[in-house]
Design an enzyme around this catalytic site. Sequence first.
Site, short mmCIF file in Angstrom:
data_model
loop_
_atom_site.label_atom_id
_atom_site.label_comp_id
_atom_site.label_asym_id
_atom_site.label_seq_id
_atom_site.Cartn_x
_atom_site.Cartn_y
_atom_site.Cartn_z
N LEU A 139 51.53 50.33 24.70
CA LEU A 139 52.42 51.06 23.81
C LEU A 139 53.77 50.37 23.83
O LEU A 139 54.20 49.83 24.86
CB LEU A 139 52.59 52.51 24.28
CG LEU A 139 51.32 53.38 24.36
CD1 LEU A 139 51.66 54.75 24.92
CD2 LEU A 139 50.67 53.52 23.00
N ASP A 140 54.47 50.39 22.68
CA ASP A 140 55.83 49.86 22.64
C ASP A 140 56.69 50.59 23.66
O ASP A 140 56.41 51.74 24.03
CB ASP A 140 56.45 50.06 21.25
CG ASP A 140 55.82 49.17 20.19
OD1 ASP A 140 55.08 48.24 20.56
OD2 ASP A 140 56.07 49.42 18.99
N ARG A 141 57.75 49.95 24.11
CA ARG A 141 58.60 50.54 25.13
C ARG A 141 59.10 51.93 24.74
O ARG A 141 59.15 52.84 25.55
CB ARG A 141 59.80 49.62 25.42
CG ARG A 141 60.61 50.06 26.63
CD ARG A 141 61.66 49.04 26.99
NE ARG A 141 62.80 49.10 26.09
CZ ARG A 141 63.86 48.30 26.16
NH1 ARG A 141 63.89 47.33 27.07
NH2 ARG A 141 64.85 48.41 25.33
N THR A 143 57.69 54.06 22.72
CA THR A 143 56.62 55.00 22.38
C THR A 143 56.19 55.78 23.62
O THR A 143 56.06 55.22 24.71
CB THR A 143 55.41 54.25 21.80
OG1 THR A 143 55.83 53.51 20.66
CG2 THR A 143 54.32 55.21 21.38
#
Length: 300
Positions: A139-141, A143
Site C-alpha cells: 500500500l502507498d505510504r 494509504t
Amino acid sequence: MEQQPRRLTLTVTQQQAGERVDGLLRRALGLSGTVIRRVKWLEDGILLDGVRVHTNQRVREGQRLSVRLADARLRSGMAPVPGPLDIVYEDQDLLVLNKAPGVPCHPGPGHYSDTLGNFVVYYYKKTGVQADYHPVHRLDRGTSGLMVVAKHPHAQEVLKGQLHTPRFRRTYLAVCDGTPDAPSGVVDAPIGPVPGSLMARRVDPAGQRARTRYRLLRTAGGRSLVELELDTGRTHQIRVHMASLGCPLTGDFLYGVEDPALIARPALHSARLRVDHPVTGETLSWSLPLPEDMARLIQP
C-alpha cells in the site's frame, strides 16, 4: 521463547508409494521448485521419518514426509525495530494487518527504521516466530487498511500467484474531490511514469495496462465516497485513474490538492480483502470501517 519452525507434513499413502520425494513435494504439498531448492540444503529442510533425505529418494507407504517452510535466516536484511502493529488476523502462514496511514511498507530514502517491515520483523523476534518479512502486496505510504504479509516464501509465492484473480480481491474506499460523471464504471487506461519525476505517474498510452472498477456510494459537500476494485496493480493506480476522471483523491499532494487542515494524506483506505489460504485453500475475508479522518470528509 522461540516457536518451532513451520513445517508441512504428509503420510505416504498406498497410491503414493514408490514416488520420488520431489514429486510428492510438488504434487501433494504444492511446493514450487524454487521453494524445494531453497530448503533441501538445510539440515532439517526435508525429512523422511525424521531423517534428512535427498529429493530423488523414493518413498514407502506409511512413511512421514516433512518439509520446513520457515526461513532459516533473514534474507531481507530488515532491522527489527519496535513500532505499532495492528494485527487483524494471524496464523502459522500469514499475517493480515491494518496498516496505519503514514507508515511505509518498505525501507527507502528517509525511512530505514520506521517501516511496516521493521515492525513486523521485530514482532516476530519478540514472539519467537521464525520468519522474515514477506509482503504479498503493498500500500502507498499514505494509504491505510488491510494488507497481507506471508510468514514464509511458500505462502508468499502462492498468494502472489492469486493477485488480480478472483481468488484475491481487494476493495478500497476513497474520498474524492468532485463527482464522477457516471455513478459506476471502469477506467481502463495504461499508466506510466511522469518524465523527470521519481514518484509521479500518469495515464500514458505507452504505459502498462491498468484497469480500475469504481462505484459511487454517496456525495456530500462537493466530495464523493467511492468504492473501488483493482483488476491490475500499478503504482498509484487508483490515484491516477480518479484524477483522470476529474475527481482526484482529497488531500492528494501529487494528483490533487494537498490540504493538511482537511486530511494529512490522500484519502484512500483498503477496506475489504478476500483470499484463498495459501496452505489450506480455505477462503478467508476481512473488512474494516472507514477511518475517522476520511469519514469526516464525507459527512452531510
